[in-house]
Design an enzyme around this catalytic site. Structure first.
Site, PDB file in Angstrom:
ATOM      1  N   ARG A 104       3.538 -15.246  23.100  1.00 40.08           N
ATOM      2  CA  ARG A 104       4.508 -16.254  23.513  1.00 40.08           C
ATOM      3  C   ARG A 104       3.762 -17.398  24.198  1.00 40.08           C
ATOM      4  O   ARG A 104       2.994 -17.160  25.126  1.00 40.08           O
ATOM      5  CB  ARG A 104       5.467 -15.580  24.503  1.00 40.08           C
ATOM      6  CG  ARG A 104       6.801 -16.195  24.617  1.00 40.08           C
ATOM      7  CD  ARG A 104       7.678 -15.331  25.500  1.00 40.08           C
ATOM      8  NE  ARG A 104       7.307 -15.392  26.901  1.00 40.08           N
ATOM      9  CZ  ARG A 104       8.181 -15.374  27.900  1.00 40.08           C
ATOM     10  NH1 ARG A 104       9.474 -15.277  27.644  1.00 40.08           N
ATOM     11  NH2 ARG A 104       7.780 -15.426  29.139  1.00 40.08           N
ATOM     12  N   THR A 108       6.177 -23.306  26.192  1.00 38.91           N
ATOM     13  CA  THR A 108       7.389 -23.504  25.369  1.00 38.91           C
ATOM     14  C   THR A 108       8.157 -22.193  25.166  1.00 38.91           C
ATOM     15  O   THR A 108       9.306 -22.219  24.719  1.00 38.91           O
ATOM     16  CB  THR A 108       7.004 -24.039  23.982  1.00 38.91           C
ATOM     17  OG1 THR A 108       6.227 -23.029  23.314  1.00 38.91           O
ATOM     18  CG2 THR A 108       6.201 -25.328  24.079  1.00 38.91           C
ATOM     19  N   ASP A 202       4.784  -9.067  33.667  1.00 40.24           N
ATOM     20  CA  ASP A 202       4.249  -9.233  32.313  1.00 40.24           C
ATOM     21  C   ASP A 202       3.859  -7.858  31.770  1.00 40.24           C
ATOM     22  O   ASP A 202       2.886  -7.248  32.218  1.00 40.24           O
ATOM     23  CB  ASP A 202       3.032 -10.170  32.352  1.00 40.24           C
ATOM     24  CG  ASP A 202       2.562 -10.516  30.951  1.00 40.24           C
ATOM     25  OD1 ASP A 202       2.277  -9.588  30.166  1.00 40.24           O
ATOM     26  OD2 ASP A 202       2.490 -11.720  30.638  1.00 40.24           O
ATOM     27  N   ASP A 205       0.214  -7.422  30.293  1.00 36.21           N
ATOM     28  CA  ASP A 205      -0.825  -7.430  31.330  1.00 36.21           C
ATOM     29  C   ASP A 205      -0.792  -6.156  32.158  1.00 36.21           C
ATOM     30  O   ASP A 205      -1.834  -5.608  32.515  1.00 36.21           O
ATOM     31  CB  ASP A 205      -0.650  -8.654  32.244  1.00 36.21           C
ATOM     32  CG  ASP A 205      -1.137  -9.923  31.571  1.00 36.21           C
ATOM     33  OD1 ASP A 205      -1.920  -9.828  30.605  1.00 36.21           O
ATOM     34  OD2 ASP A 205      -0.715 -11.008  32.002  1.00 36.21           O
TER      35      ASP A 205
HETATM   36  C1  PRP Z   1       5.931 -10.362  25.880  1.00 39.92           C
HETATM   37  C2  PRP Z   1       6.747  -9.153  25.492  1.00 39.92           C
HETATM   38  C3  PRP Z   1       7.554  -9.665  24.327  1.00 39.92           C
HETATM   39  C4  PRP Z   1       7.795 -11.101  24.692  1.00 39.92           C
HETATM   40  C5  PRP Z   1       9.205 -11.254  25.165  1.00 39.92           C
HETATM   41  O1  PRP Z   1       4.844 -10.515  25.026  1.00 39.92           O
HETATM   42  O2  PRP Z   1       5.972  -8.042  25.180  1.00 39.92           O
HETATM   43  O3  PRP Z   1       6.900  -9.567  23.093  1.00 39.92           O
HETATM   44  O4  PRP Z   1       6.875 -11.420  25.745  1.00 39.92           O
HETATM   45  O5  PRP Z   1       9.505 -12.564  25.426  1.00 39.92           O
HETATM   46  P1  PRP Z   1      10.540 -13.402  24.563  1.00 39.92           P
HETATM   47  O6  PRP Z   1      11.760 -12.555  24.394  1.00 39.92           O
HETATM   48  O7  PRP Z   1      10.806 -14.599  25.436  1.00 39.92           O
HETATM   49  O8  PRP Z   1       9.900 -13.788  23.274  1.00 39.92           O
HETATM   50  P2  PRP Z   1       3.713 -11.636  25.237  1.00 39.92           P
HETATM   51  O9  PRP Z   1       4.033 -12.828  24.406  1.00 39.92           O
HETATM   52  O10 PRP Z   1       3.507 -11.870  26.696  1.00 39.92           O
HETATM   53  O11 PRP Z   1       2.460 -10.988  24.564  1.00 39.92           O
HETATM   54  P3  PRP Z   1       1.646  -9.656  24.960  1.00 39.92           P
HETATM   55  O12 PRP Z   1       2.549  -8.495  24.656  1.00 39.92           O
HETATM   56  O13 PRP Z   1       0.469  -9.724  24.070  1.00 39.92           O
HETATM   57  O14 PRP Z   1       1.297  -9.740  26.415  1.00 39.92           O
HETATM   58  N1  URA Z   2       7.441 -11.004  28.708  1.00 42.18           N
HETATM   59  C1  URA Z   2       7.123 -10.116  29.679  1.00 42.18           C
HETATM   60  O1  URA Z   2       6.149  -9.363  29.529  1.00 42.18           O
HETATM   61  N2  URA Z   2       7.867 -10.074  30.793  1.00 42.18           N
HETATM   62  C2  URA Z   2       8.940 -10.867  30.989  1.00 42.18           C
HETATM   63  O2  URA Z   2       9.600 -10.768  32.025  1.00 42.18           O
HETATM   64  C3  URA Z   2       9.259 -11.790  29.965  1.00 42.18           C
HETATM   65  C4  URA Z   2       8.499 -11.839  28.842  1.00 42.18           C
END
Ligand code: PRP
Ligand code: URA
Length: 211
Positions: A104, A108, A202, A205
């Site tokens: 993400r 944006t 997150d 993370d």
């Molecule tokens: C996080 C989470 C989802 C997304 C949710 O992933 O695991 O995939 O955000 O957010 P949204 O509903 O607003 O799209 P992230 O993009 O942080 O990637 P990661 O899992 O690699 O940390």
């Molecule tokens: N992605 C995450 O990992 N946590 C949040 O709260 C939103 C998006």
């Protein structure tokens, strides 16, 4: 019309409280996410069809039940969805696993696809798309689009997460009303940075120790 189910099983709620806390470190976070996923897998398979099968016990022939219907694939959205795979495989050891890689954009909140690898017979399978977080809904919609573009049937998809924001639930329901959403919690709202409140931070993370 797809529905939203909040799994309010006491074990799930208790474990969710553990992973929400800042004091929970990577090792415990990872373990408890996996435990919650296993409990959720148990619940989301409740409506799987059964068929009669004739077997022989050591004493008699007998008609018993076995799973019928579609084979299953588990589709984690990378990275954080990976944390839910082992829990699902504990309940569904023969399931195939497909991967959809999305990140993400921090400003944006738009999802960007970087990897997709799916079982060849995706069109015939019941699909469990897993991701701990449903925030804006952008990633869930993009993942389902990626599956549908490659032949998956959206009415064979269930989306399973740990924490959902009302905003994300609405986006996913408006875009794919046929996809059932199953979450361990429906939280209050998103903050200005697109994080779920109260949420758990997150998820990627915290699972992988990258912050
Ligand atoms: C996080 C989470 C989802 C997304 C949710 O992933 O695991 O995939 O955000 O957010 P949204 O509903 O607003 O799209 P992230 O993009 O942080 O990637 P990661 O899992 O690699 O940390
Ligand atoms: N992605 C995450 O990992 N946590 C949040 O709260 C939103 C998006």
């Amino acid at each position: 019309m797809g529905q939203v189910t909040v799994m309010d099983h006491p074990l799930i709620q208790h474990k969710l409280t553990i992973i929400r806390q800042t004091t929970t470190g990577t090792k415990d976070f990872r373990e408890v996410v996996s435990e919650i996923a296993m409990l959720m897998a148990y619940e989301v398979t409740r409506d799987m069809p059964l068929e009669d099968v004739v077997i022989e016990t050591p004493l008699v022939k007998s008609v018993q039940k076995q799973l019928s219907g579609k084979k299953v694939a588990i589709i984690p959205i990378l990275r954080a969805g990976l944390g839910m795979v082992d829990g699902f495989l504990a309940m569904l050891p023969a399931a195939k696993v497909g991967h959809v890689g999305l990140y993400r954009d921090e400003e944006t909140f738009e999802p960007h696809e970087y990897f997709v690898k799916l079982p060849a017979d995706i069109a015939e399978r019941q699909l469990f798309v897993v991701d701990p977080m449903l925030a804006t809904g952008g990633s869930a919609v993009a993942a389902i689009e990626a599956l549908v573009r490659r032949g998956a049937k959206s009415d064979n998809i269930k989306f399973i997460c740990l924490v959902a924001a009302p905003e994300g639930v609405k986006v996913l329901k408006d875009t794919y009303p046929e996809v059932e959403i199953i979450t361990a919690a429906l939280d209050e709202r998103l903050n200005e940075q697109g994080y779920i409140l109260p949420g758990l931070g997150d998820a990627g993370d915290r699972l992988f120790g990258t912050k």
